[in-house]
Design an enzyme around this catalytic site. Structure first.
Site, PDB file in Angstrom:
ATOM      1  CG  PHE A  25      12.088 -11.049   1.216  1.00 12.16           C
ATOM      2  CD1 PHE A  25      12.531 -10.685  -0.043  1.00 12.16           C
ATOM      3  CD2 PHE A  25      10.757 -11.420   1.367  1.00 12.16           C
ATOM      4  CE1 PHE A  25      11.670 -10.693  -1.136  1.00 12.16           C
ATOM      5  CE2 PHE A  25       9.893 -11.439   0.288  1.00 12.16           C
ATOM      6  CZ  PHE A  25      10.351 -11.075  -0.966  1.00 12.16           C
ATOM      7  N   GLY A  26      12.247  -7.734   2.022  1.00 15.51           N
ATOM      8  CA  GLY A  26      11.137  -6.790   2.048  1.00 15.51           C
ATOM      9  C   GLY A  26      10.181  -7.056   0.906  1.00 15.51           C
ATOM     10  CE1 TYR A  27       4.631  -8.923   3.150  1.00 17.88           C
ATOM     11  CE2 TYR A  27       6.724  -9.651   4.074  1.00 17.88           C
ATOM     12  CZ  TYR A  27       5.378  -9.371   4.223  1.00 17.88           C
ATOM     13  OH  TYR A  27       4.771  -9.542   5.445  1.00 17.88           O
ATOM     14  N   GLY A  28       6.919  -5.385   1.004  1.00 19.22           N
ATOM     15  CA  GLY A  28       5.955  -4.293   1.049  1.00 19.22           C
ATOM     16  C   GLY A  28       6.707  -2.971   1.010  1.00 19.22           C
ATOM     17  CB  SER A  29       6.558   0.069   3.103  1.00 17.81           C
ATOM     18  OG  SER A  29       6.967  -0.404   4.364  1.00 17.81           O
ATOM     19  CD  GLU A 115       8.123  -4.313   9.494  1.00 17.68           C
ATOM     20  OE1 GLU A 115       6.933  -4.602   9.242  1.00 17.68           O
ATOM     21  OE2 GLU A 115       8.794  -3.571   8.765  1.00 17.68           O
TER      22      GLU A 115
END
Length: 234
Positions: A25-29, A115
Site C-alpha cells: 500500500f502506497g500513501y505518499g510518493s 524506505e
C-alpha cells in the site's frame, strides 16, 4: 511476550508474498512513483490511521544537516493522545500494487532501500474502492513514533515554510507536497486529504507573499532542479 510478537512479525514479513499475494500500500510518493514490476494498481483506502507530514527526510527531500518533511501514518488511537491542528480524514486513501511472486525478492530489496530512512514494515487491511467488501492484506512502510525521524505535531504555518525551503537529492520538498495532493485527488472523488491540502494552500500563500516582496527569500523557486532520485516514501 514482546519477543514472541517480534518473532511472529519477522516470520510474517519473510513469508509474505510466497503465495503470489504480495500487495504493498502506497500513501505518499508510491501513489505517483510506483514500485517496479507491479502488474496491478488498485485505488482504495485503509482505516485506523492518520496521514501527517511528521517524518523528517534526510536522504531524499532534505539532508542530514537540514531534513525535509515527508508523510507517515500514525495509528488513530495514538494520534488521539496528541495535540494536532488538523482534523483527520476518516480514511487514508492511496494505491495498492500487486507484485508477481517472481519479482518479490527484487522489489522487497528495492523498497527496503527506498524506505530506509526511519520506516519499518507493517501490515494492514486495504479496501479497494471498486470492491469494498473484499479487503486485501497489504504490506505498508510506516515511520512509527519510536523511529528517530518522527517529529510529532508541528505548527502548520511553520511546517509549510519549512517544506518550502527544504530540498534534497530527490528534489524540492514542495514538489513532494504538491505532487501528493494532485495524486490523491486523482484516485477518487473522496480521496482528498485536508492536512495535505491545507499545507498546499499555506505554501501558495507564502509563495505569493515572497513574490509580492520582489524577491524569493526562503521560498525561492529553485529553477536549477536537483537530479530526481528515488523517493523516500511509502
Amino acid at each position: 511476550m514482546a519477543k514472541d510478537n517480534d518473532e511472529q512479525h519477522t516470520r510474517q514479513i519473510e513469508e509474505f508474498g510466497k503465495n503470489d499475494d504480495f500487495w504493498i500500500f502506497g500513501y505518499g510518493s508510491l501513489i505517483w512513483k510506483p514500485p517496479p514490476h507491479f502488474d496491478k494498481r488498485v485505488p482504495g483506502y485503509i482505516e485506523g490511521y492518520v496521514r501527517r507530514f511528521w517524518q523528517a527526510s534526510e536522504d531524499h527531500r532534505g539532508t542530514p544537516e537540514a531534513p525535509g518533511r515527508v508523510v507517515t501514518l500514525i495509528d488513530r488511537a495514538h494520534w488521539e493522545t496528541l495535540t494536532d491542528h488538523h482534523e483527520p480524514t476518516e480514511r487514508v486513501w492511496g494505491a495498492a500494487y500487486h507484485i508477481p511472486s517472481t519479482h518479490v525478492a527484487e522489489v522487497r530489496s528495492y523498497l527496503d532501500i527506498r524506505e530506509i530512512n526511519g520506516y519499518s514494515i507493517q501490515f494492514t487491511p486495504f479496501v479497494p474502492s471498486s470492491s469494498p467488501d473484499a479487503p486485501i492484506n497489504c504490506l505498508v512502510y510506516i515511520g512509527l513514533p519510536s523511529n528517530p525521524q518522527f517529529l510529532g505535531p508541528q505548527d502548520p504555518d511553520q511546517l509549510a515554510r519549512h517544506i518550502l525551503k527544504s530540498r534534497g537529492p530527490s528534489g524540492e520538498n514542495r514538489e513532494y507536497l504538491f505532487q501528493l495532493e494532485v495524486a490523491l485527488k486523482g484516485l477518487s472523488a473522496e480521496s482528498g486529504d485536508a492536512h495535505v491540502s491545507d499545507l498546499v494552500g499555506r505554501c501558495r500563500v507564502i509563495e505569493g507573499e515572497g513574490k509580492g516582496e520582489g524577491g524569493d527569500g526562503e521560498v525561492e523557486s529553485g529553477k536549477a532542479k536537483t537530479e530526481v532520485l528515488e523517493e523516500v516514501e511509502k
